[in-house]
Design a protein around this motif. Structure first.
Motif, short mmCIF file in Angstrom:
data_model
loop_
_atom_site.label_atom_id
_atom_site.label_comp_id
_atom_site.label_asym_id
_atom_site.label_seq_id
_atom_site.Cartn_x
_atom_site.Cartn_y
_atom_site.Cartn_z
N ASP A 403 1.05 -0.75 -0.16
CA ASP A 403 0.19 0.07 0.10
C ASP A 403 0.87 1.88 0.63
O ASP A 403 0.92 2.22 -0.93
CB ASP A 403 -1.04 -0.34 1.57
N ALA A 404 1.70 1.59 0.85
CA ALA A 404 3.25 2.27 1.07
C ALA A 404 3.35 3.05 -0.31
O ALA A 404 3.52 3.68 -1.28
CB ALA A 404 3.65 2.17 1.85
N ILE A 405 3.76 1.66 -1.04
CA ILE A 405 4.40 1.74 -3.04
C ILE A 405 4.01 2.93 -3.15
O ILE A 405 4.20 3.06 -4.25
CB ILE A 405 5.62 0.44 -2.87
N THR A 406 2.67 1.68 -2.81
CA THR A 406 1.13 2.42 -4.50
C THR A 406 1.11 3.61 -4.14
O THR A 406 1.68 4.55 -5.53
CB THR A 406 0.45 1.86 -4.06
N GLU A 407 1.15 3.81 -2.70
CA GLU A 407 0.77 5.25 -2.60
C GLU A 407 1.87 6.42 -2.93
O GLU A 407 1.99 7.87 -3.68
CB GLU A 407 0.90 5.70 -1.31
N ALA A 408 3.40 5.93 -2.76
CA ALA A 408 4.40 6.91 -3.61
C ALA A 408 4.13 7.19 -4.66
O ALA A 408 5.00 7.80 -5.46
CB ALA A 408 5.47 6.38 -2.89
N CYS A 409 4.45 5.57 -5.19
CA CYS A 409 4.53 5.58 -6.90
C CYS A 409 3.59 6.38 -7.87
O CYS A 409 3.29 6.87 -9.22
CB CYS A 409 4.81 4.51 -7.12
N GLU A 410 2.19 5.71 -7.39
CA GLU A 410 1.07 6.05 -8.36
C GLU A 410 1.15 7.90 -8.36
O GLU A 410 1.61 8.83 -8.14
CB GLU A 410 -0.25 6.14 -7.49
N GLY A 411 1.21 8.00 -9.88
CA GLY A 411 0.85 9.15 -10.28
C GLY A 411 2.00 10.26 -10.83
O GLY A 411 2.51 10.79 -10.76
#
Length: 720
Positions: A403-411
């Motif tokens: 979740d944290a990695i996706t939050e950091a990488c999205e857009g």
């Protein structure tokens, strides 16, 4: 026939009725190295959880200590070897009489920054000696008899309190350990020793007694710990067990996962290659340990095959994982003609593949993130093979990290230094997971804690960005409202014929001045009243000029308006000379009674140039022409700030958007992405129209993995 302690070989007795002292000492050495050798590996988890608990309770962020702990863990095999050597060296010293002082802490001059380290070691030795005093006293007497048989002067206990404290100091002497981390490591070491020493001292005392060096002991009787020690030990034990105990799974979530597996099995039966692969001749199912060995072999290898699969068709990633595992099993000697994966292992492969594909389908993950995610595929396959809770437990460490990695990488296009730092940190974490993850989920928890610290700074920047977007949107709405009100006023004034210069003045500088007055002072203010009065006075002056009968009254009227007209022209950005020329032209036109007077055309509304980038998202024509469901629009009006939605942008890319602000003036909703940037400003009716067109989904999950799992379930249901 005599009974010997477990693990002790039978040692012949000498003429004195005692066993060969050299062989007894060697057996004590073997047992001690065996039981104590794993102690350093047990230090990291309790320290890690203590640091994380400190941060969670509102203490200072322990990023430096956690980073240092990760580095220590990476060198754990070297520390274990050094520690075992220190334990073995204690027995060599016992025989060679190198150390004959009461304690075994190295006595030498130390630097000031090492002084606290040695003092902590001495306190540790005192605590162990106090706690295990009876056992140590018995063992010391028996070792003295053993030394006498070896024709040696009685020496210090090679596994005594001082020697064990010295072994720790020598093992970690050159380690880069922050000052605040040292006491936590000593405390963890004391805790691990307390867990091991009771059994060790009991076995050694029984061995010595059996070998003829005293009566068998009943085991050590350590002094009862104080209440403070009990509370501290219980708290630390609870922290250690948090990640190791079975996690509580919500029954509803567990039922959903059972249904998910049923749908997965139904989907798999429709896949010809899957069905035929399982219907061949009977083959042995690989054990979980065997598959784990295959995954461990493949984990550090290049993720290129997974990177390519993430950009391919649905299902391609799971096929790539399965093919990679088959090849890895072949390399380890498991012939695929005679072995196969179990149904549970197949489930894990398919679910991991679908989960990662769903993340890329549900979130705006750019191409440069594919390698990062491709590198994580094998570690997550290993997690899923042994712990399917990753698919149902929101607090699972591996899931929280994803979740944290996706939050950091999205857009994240890495357009700013802060965004680049987020991407680089995620890449480094993915490499660390590949290098460090074996079976302990603590590596995911540590990585998540590190990334979460950076994300907190990112979220604060996002909040500021959201506030700026809301302020800009509200300012634009106020500007549009002021312009619309000014246009209505000008339209009202143009109901009668006026000279061209008067009409031009009212349509341009006066209209602009009216808009500025509405924004600065608001309707009903004295400034607003004065601005309206200026417009009415100009119309009255034009009427007087048209009759040509009362020149003095007209002149007095123009003189009284001169200051107000100059102020109005100045607010339009005209300098003094330009304003004077404009005023002279206006007075000259009013001085001519025969000047033509016509109905003036209402000026076209001023377009909002700043909002031009929203042209494809704003729905023009008002809500009357929108094709939308009134019930859906009513549901949209109940949206609250902070709620998440899924939006398909004009390019068809799925974007997670949040309701950041609702306009108190128009009721429009400001939707922003995870970086706090404005994506759409729309009314409830416009949102309902987007939902009806399939471009908007209400009720998206906040956590990326939750949303990806929902997308995964929808995909299986649709396929079935």
């Amino acid at each position: 026939m005599s009974d010997y302690p477990p693990g002790m070989t039978k040692i012949a007795l000498g003429a004195s009725g005692r066993s060969d002292p050299a062989r007894v000492l060697e057996e004590i050495k073997r047992i001690s190295v065996e039981l104590l050798g794993a102690v350093p590996n047990g230090l990291y988890s309790p320290v890690e959880f203590t640091l994380q608990d400190s941060s969670a309770r509102g203490g200072a962020t322990r990023h430096v200590e956690l980073q240092a702990l990760v580095k220590l863990r990476q060198q754990s095999s070297g520390f274990v070897m050094r520690y075992r050597q220190q334990i073995a060296q204690g027995f060599d010293d016992f025989r060679s009489l190198r150390i004959r002082n009461r304690g075994d802490l190295p006595l030498s001059l130390v630097a000031e920054n090492q002084l606290a380290y040695h003092l902590a070691g001495q306190q540790l030795a005192d605590a162990i000696e106090t706690r295990f005093a009876p056992a140590l006293e018995t063992m010391g007497a028996r070792l003295d008899k053993l030394a006498d048989d070896l024709q040696m002067q009685p020496g210090s206990n090679p596994i005594g309190a001082g020697r064990l404290a010295g072994a720790f100091i020598e093992t970690f002497r050159d380690a880069q350990m922050p000052h605040d981390l040292q006491p936590l490591m000593f405390r963890a070491y004391e805790q691990e020793l307390s867990r091991v020493l009771g059994d060790l001292y009991s076995r050694i005392n029984n061995l010595l007694a059996t070998a003829g060096y005293g009566r068998p002991a009943q085991g050590p009787r350590p002094l009862p710990p104080t209440n403070v020690e009990v509370a501290r030990r219980d708290q630390e034990h609870e922290l250690v067990q948090q990640i190791r105990r079975p996690r509580v799974v919500d029954p509803a979530i567990a039922a959903q996962f059972a249904q998910l597996r049923a749908e997965l099995h139904a989907w798999r039966q429709q896949m010809p290659e899957q069905a035929s692969a399982r219907d061949l001749l009977p083959r042995r199912e690989l054990r979980n340990e065997e598959v784990a060995s295959v995954v461990s072999l493949l984990q550090p290898e290049s993720p290129d095959v997974f990177v390519r699969a993430l950009g391919g068709d649905p299902g391609q990633l799971a096929s790539a994982i399965r093919g990679h595992l088959v090849e890895g099993a072949r390399r380890l000697g498991h012939n695929p003609e005679y072995t196969r994966m179990s149904a549970d292992q197949d489930d894990a492969v398919d679910l991991v593949g679908m989960l990662f594909e769903s993340l890329f389908q549900s979130y705006a993950l750019l191409d440069h993130a594919r390698r990062l995610y491709g590198r994580l595929v094998m570690p997550y396959v290993k997690v899923a093979m042994s712990d399917q809770g990753v698919f149902v437990q929101r607090e699972h460490p591996a899931r929280r990290l994803l979740d944290a990695i996706t939050e950091a990488c999205e857009g994240n296009a890495a357009a700013t230094p802060q965004d680049r730092e987020l991407i680089e940190r995620c890449a480094a974490i993915s490499q660390r997971i590949v290098a460090d993850y074996q079976e302990d989920l603590a590596v995911f928890a540590t990585a998540h804690a590190e990334l979460e610290t950076l994300l907190e700074q990112h979220r604060r920047r996002v909040e500021l960005q959201e506030a700026r977007a809301a302020k800009a949107t509200f300012g634009r709405e106020r500007l549009n409202e002021a312009r619309a009100q000014a246009d209505n006023t000008v339209h009202y004034l143009f109901n009668e014929p006026v000279t061209g210069p008067v009409g031009e003045f009212l349509a341009q500088p006066w209209r602009h001045h009216l808009v500025q007055t509405l924004l600065r002072d608001g309707p009903g203010s004295p400034a607003y009243t004065e601005t309206l009065a200026l417009g009415d006075s100009l119309l009255e002056a034009d009427r007087l000029a048209r009759t040509g009968r009362d020149g003095r009254r007209l002149a007095d009227r123009l003189l009284s308006l001169q200051d107000a007209i100059s102020h109005c022209l100045a607010s339009s950005g005209l300098d003094e000379d330009a304003a004077t020329q404009r005023l002279a032209g206006l007075i000259s036109a009013l001085a001519l009674p025969d000047a033509p007077r016509n109905l003036q055309a209402v000026p076209a509304p001023v377009t909002d140039e700043e909002g031009a980038d929203d042209a494809s998202l704003w729905l023009a024509g008002g809500t009357d022409t929108l094709d939308h469901d009134p019930e859906t629009a009513a549901r949209m009006r109940r949206l609250l700030p902070g709620e998440w939605l899924r939006l398909l942008d004009p390019a068809g890319q799925a974007v997670a958007v949040k309701v950041a602000w609702i306009s108190p003036m128009t009721g429009r909703f400001l939707l922003v992405n995870r970086r706090g940037l404005r994506v759409l400003v729309a009314s409830a009716a416009e949102l309902a129209s987007l939902a009806q067109a399939g471009r908007l989904q209400v009720g998206a999950e906040r956590a990326p993995t939750d949303e990806a799992m929902r997308h995964l379930r929808d995909r299986l249901v649709h396929a079935a």
